[in-house]
Design an enzyme around this catalytic site. Sequence first.
Site: not given
Length: 181
Positions: A98, A101, A145, A148, A168
């Site tokens: 991510c 984070c 995520c 976060c 995707c």
Amino acid sequence: MIILNSSRFARRLFLKAAMLLRTTPSFAVGKKQFVRIVEFDPSGTRKGVVEVERIEKTADEWKKQLTTEAYLVTRQVGTERPYSGQYATNHDDGLYHCICCDTTMFDSITESGTGWPSFWKPIAKENVVNRPDNSLGMRRVEVLCSRCDSHPGHVFDDGPPPTHLRYCMNSVALNFAPRGK
């Protein structure tokens, strides 16, 4: 008469059920929110489940941390143009994290080969959350995520075996790290 492809119908039913049942595994201690995610070493080996503080920032804080495009995609649920992102044709061996984070989200060994950075499963179910997305006149499943709440992309039920799912993702929402040995 309506004829349903039973395996496709089963995948859709599974995805819808998972979407309804899956919530971020979080808990509060005082005013802080915590979430359980799976950590991985640079080689992609699972280290274990850890409890980490949920990351919550103001829009101004995210704007300072992210590029304009990354902010629009991850915090405003935008999307890149197809095949335009830096990882659209990346076939290197490694892990995708991510961008907000650094939570490990996907492993290149699960690449679905369907454009964008796309995968047939996340590296750990604990590291992502699925949520219904009925925007733009479509019924989709948004991927977030767990730590976060960034928006890297969507999951669809038209992917390759073994899951028949296609996560995707937007390149701008991810950081790629070559697999460490």
